[in-house]
Design an enzyme around this catalytic site. Structure first.
Site, mmCIF file in Angstrom:
data_model
loop_
_atom_site.group_PDB
_atom_site.id
_atom_site.type_symbol
_atom_site.label_atom_id
_atom_site.label_comp_id
_atom_site.label_asym_id
_atom_site.label_seq_id
_atom_site.Cartn_x
_atom_site.Cartn_y
_atom_site.Cartn_z
ATOM 1 N N GLY A 1 0.783 -1.231 0.000
ATOM 2 C CA GLY A 1 0.000 0.000 0.000
ATOM 3 C C GLY A 1 0.813 1.279 0.000
ATOM 4 O O GLY A 1 1.789 1.428 -0.746
ATOM 5 N N TYR A 2 0.403 2.208 0.868
ATOM 6 C CA TYR A 2 1.042 3.520 0.901
ATOM 7 C C TYR A 2 2.483 3.463 1.411
ATOM 8 O O TYR A 2 3.330 4.229 0.967
ATOM 9 C CB TYR A 2 0.212 4.474 1.759
ATOM 10 C CG TYR A 2 -0.966 5.077 1.023
ATOM 11 C CD1 TYR A 2 -0.798 5.642 -0.241
ATOM 12 C CD2 TYR A 2 -2.245 5.100 1.576
ATOM 13 C CE1 TYR A 2 -1.866 6.209 -0.924
ATOM 14 C CE2 TYR A 2 -3.316 5.673 0.897
ATOM 15 C CZ TYR A 2 -3.118 6.223 -0.351
ATOM 16 O OH TYR A 2 -4.166 6.791 -1.029
ATOM 17 N N PHE B 1 6.121 -6.748 8.872
ATOM 18 C CA PHE B 1 5.857 -8.017 9.554
ATOM 19 C C PHE B 1 5.193 -8.926 8.531
ATOM 20 O O PHE B 1 3.984 -8.869 8.336
ATOM 21 C CB PHE B 1 4.920 -7.754 10.741
ATOM 22 C CG PHE B 1 5.006 -8.776 11.840
ATOM 23 C CD1 PHE B 1 5.921 -9.816 11.810
ATOM 24 C CD2 PHE B 1 4.150 -8.689 12.933
ATOM 25 C CE1 PHE B 1 5.999 -10.744 12.839
ATOM 26 C CE2 PHE B 1 4.213 -9.608 13.974
ATOM 27 C CZ PHE B 1 5.139 -10.634 13.924
ATOM 28 N N LEU C 1 1.923 2.167 9.461
ATOM 29 C CA LEU C 1 1.514 0.858 9.980
ATOM 30 C C LEU C 1 0.001 0.711 9.927
ATOM 31 O O LEU C 1 -0.729 1.616 10.297
ATOM 32 C CB LEU C 1 1.940 0.699 11.447
ATOM 33 C CG LEU C 1 3.406 0.426 11.763
ATOM 34 C CD1 LEU C 1 3.537 0.088 13.245
ATOM 35 C CD2 LEU C 1 3.974 -0.700 10.926
ATOM 36 N N TYR D 1 -6.473 9.085 6.729
ATOM 37 C CA TYR D 1 -7.569 9.288 5.781
ATOM 38 C C TYR D 1 -8.661 10.070 6.497
ATOM 39 O O TYR D 1 -8.980 9.789 7.646
ATOM 40 C CB TYR D 1 -8.112 7.933 5.296
ATOM 41 C CG TYR D 1 -9.320 8.061 4.389
ATOM 42 C CD1 TYR D 1 -9.190 8.624 3.119
ATOM 43 C CD2 TYR D 1 -10.584 7.643 4.795
ATOM 44 C CE1 TYR D 1 -10.294 8.767 2.285
ATOM 45 C CE2 TYR D 1 -11.689 7.778 3.964
ATOM 46 C CZ TYR D 1 -11.537 8.347 2.714
ATOM 47 O OH TYR D 1 -12.623 8.495 1.883
ATOM 48 N N TYR E 1 -16.123 6.223 9.907
ATOM 49 C CA TYR E 1 -14.677 6.407 9.848
ATOM 50 C C TYR E 1 -14.238 7.569 10.746
ATOM 51 O O TYR E 1 -13.846 7.363 11.879
ATOM 52 C CB TYR E 1 -14.192 6.578 8.397
ATOM 53 C CG TYR E 1 -12.716 6.283 8.283
ATOM 54 C CD1 TYR E 1 -12.267 4.993 8.029
ATOM 55 C CD2 TYR E 1 -11.766 7.267 8.498
ATOM 56 C CE1 TYR E 1 -10.907 4.701 7.992
ATOM 57 C CE2 TYR E 1 -10.407 6.993 8.463
ATOM 58 C CZ TYR E 1 -9.984 5.708 8.204
ATOM 59 O OH TYR E 1 -8.643 5.422 8.178
#
Length: 398
Positions: free
Chosen positions: A52-53, A74, A139, A225, A235
């Site tokens: 991802g990012y 990980f 993370l 986000y 969210y």
């Protein structure tokens, strides 16, 4: 072995090493085609660097700025009989391409929340890099063992204060359904903040400062986000949002601590994209399918690499960073354009099982989801035998 996708819910339980490598190569090609990042970083630590990012941040640093990179993740390796995780293959591919370019690239595999991984990271920086000038914190984890108390916290995705009902998309059955999420308890909110808030980011920066491995002018950023009102109830105004608001608090203290070095700390706001994390959020597949449809029609669709590459060039290392009134760096402005959000809202209630593929870009969503695991990547022959046992050279295993 020949590896095919096997999807269960919001996870694909198989991964394709050649597909993951091709996916990484596409991202590298995108960054290189944009040319060098002016005044970009030279020695970079990415915490959460395998998908991802975080992966996009590592790629942009290395192939946009020629930076030496140390990645922390990980992940699980493959064996002769079973594929490893996508993040393992992404990292192996990244290191292969970085080494071909003559760049330093090493990785540490272990729990980034732990003191041990922080210690190993500092040792490696001292030995190999001296000091780092950028620390990216990216993370995404469902749980965290607190390094001091040993307490295990789990994050939950729930609204705060009241239960919320909304439309969702069952991606397995490909049907629209109504979803009800019960409100989080105070304990669940606190636990989510403990996993996904800013405490660990602060612990990382404190440890790096104490060890004197941050260069003068060092920057750090953590990704977040915000979204718009369609997603706010579950969210930004929910348990995850409470953790993200904690980032906004913690960054102030981190910024103060970096000031004597002439450094800076910022939260960076990125757009909604398909990731393993976002696909687990009940309303996100429908929102993303609509967002893709609208943004592709308007020619503004972006994935992780476009977002992060733009963040580096415009804001992290740009002359005039895009800052909001909270002091965050904003890369999500195209998603939040009124004409995008109003169109998504307009279509939201019109989507049915019958017109799903017509009104939304669910096909594009599914394809990007499979890309995460190395499937449906252009130019890959999926009928070919591949060896799932891929090594990462000089890996530091915690």
């Amino acid at each position: 072995m020949i590896i095919k996708p096997r999807v269960r819910g919001f996870i694909c339980v198989t991964t394709h090493p050649a597909g993951c490598e091709a996916n990484v190569k596409q991202q590298i090609d995108y960054v290189e085609a944009k040319g060098p990042v002016v005044n970009g970083p030279k020695k970079v630590l990415v915490i959460g660097s395998s998908t991802g990012y975080g992966l996009a941040a590592r790629i942009t640093a290395a192939f946009g700025s020629g930076a030496d990179t140390l990645g922390v993740f990980f992940e699980r390796p493959g064996s002769e009989s079973k594929p490893g995780t996508a993040g393992w293959y992404n990292s192996a591919a990244f290191e292969k391409f970085a080494h071909e370019k003559g760049l330093y690239a090493r990785s540490i595999n272990g729990d980034a929340f732990s003191d041990e991984v922080k210690r190993l990271t500092i040792e490696t920086i001292k030995r190999d890099l001296g000091k780092v000038d950028l620390v990216v914190y990216s993370l995404a984890a469902p749980r965290r063992t607190h390094p001091k108390s040993g307490e295990v916290f789990s994050s939950t995705l729930k609204p705060i204060g009241k239960s919320v009902s909304f439309r969702g998309l069952d991606t397995d059955k490909e049907v629209i359904k109504d979803v009800v999420l019960e409100a989080a308890s105070d304990q669940e909110v606190a636990d989510t903040v403990a996993v996904m808030g800013g405490e660990d980011w602060q612990m990382w920066i404190d440890a790096l400062l104490e060890a004197d491995v941050l260069a003068d002018g060092a920057k750090t950023t953590a990704f977040t986000y915000l979204g718009e009102k369609i997603t706010h109830d579950i969210y930004w105004n929910g348990s995850i949002g409470a953790a993200k608001k904690d980032l906004d608090q913690k960054v102030l203290g981190i910024r103060d601590k970096l000031a004597p070095l002439g450094g800076d700390a910022r939260v960076s706001v990125l757009k909604a994209v398909v990731t393993q994390a976002s696909s687990a959020i009940p309303m996100m597949p429908l929102y993303l399918s609509l967002l893709f449809k609208v943004m592709k029609e308007q020619g503004t669709h972006e994935g992780c690499i476009e977002q992060v590459d733009g963040l580096y060039r415009e804001s992290l290392y740009g002359a005039e960073p895009r800052l909001d009134e909270e002091g965050r760096l904003r890369a999500d402005y195209k998603e939040l354009q009124p004409e995008v959000q109003s169109r998504v809202e307009e279509l939201w209630d019109k989507v049915t099982n019958e017109n799903l593929y017509e009104l939304t870009d669910f096909a594009g969503y599914k394809s990007e989801f499979l890309n995460l695991f190395g499937f449906e990547v252009a130019g890959v022959d999926y009928e070919q035998d591949v060896n799932p046992d891929v090594q990462i050279a000089n890996l530091i295993q915690a």
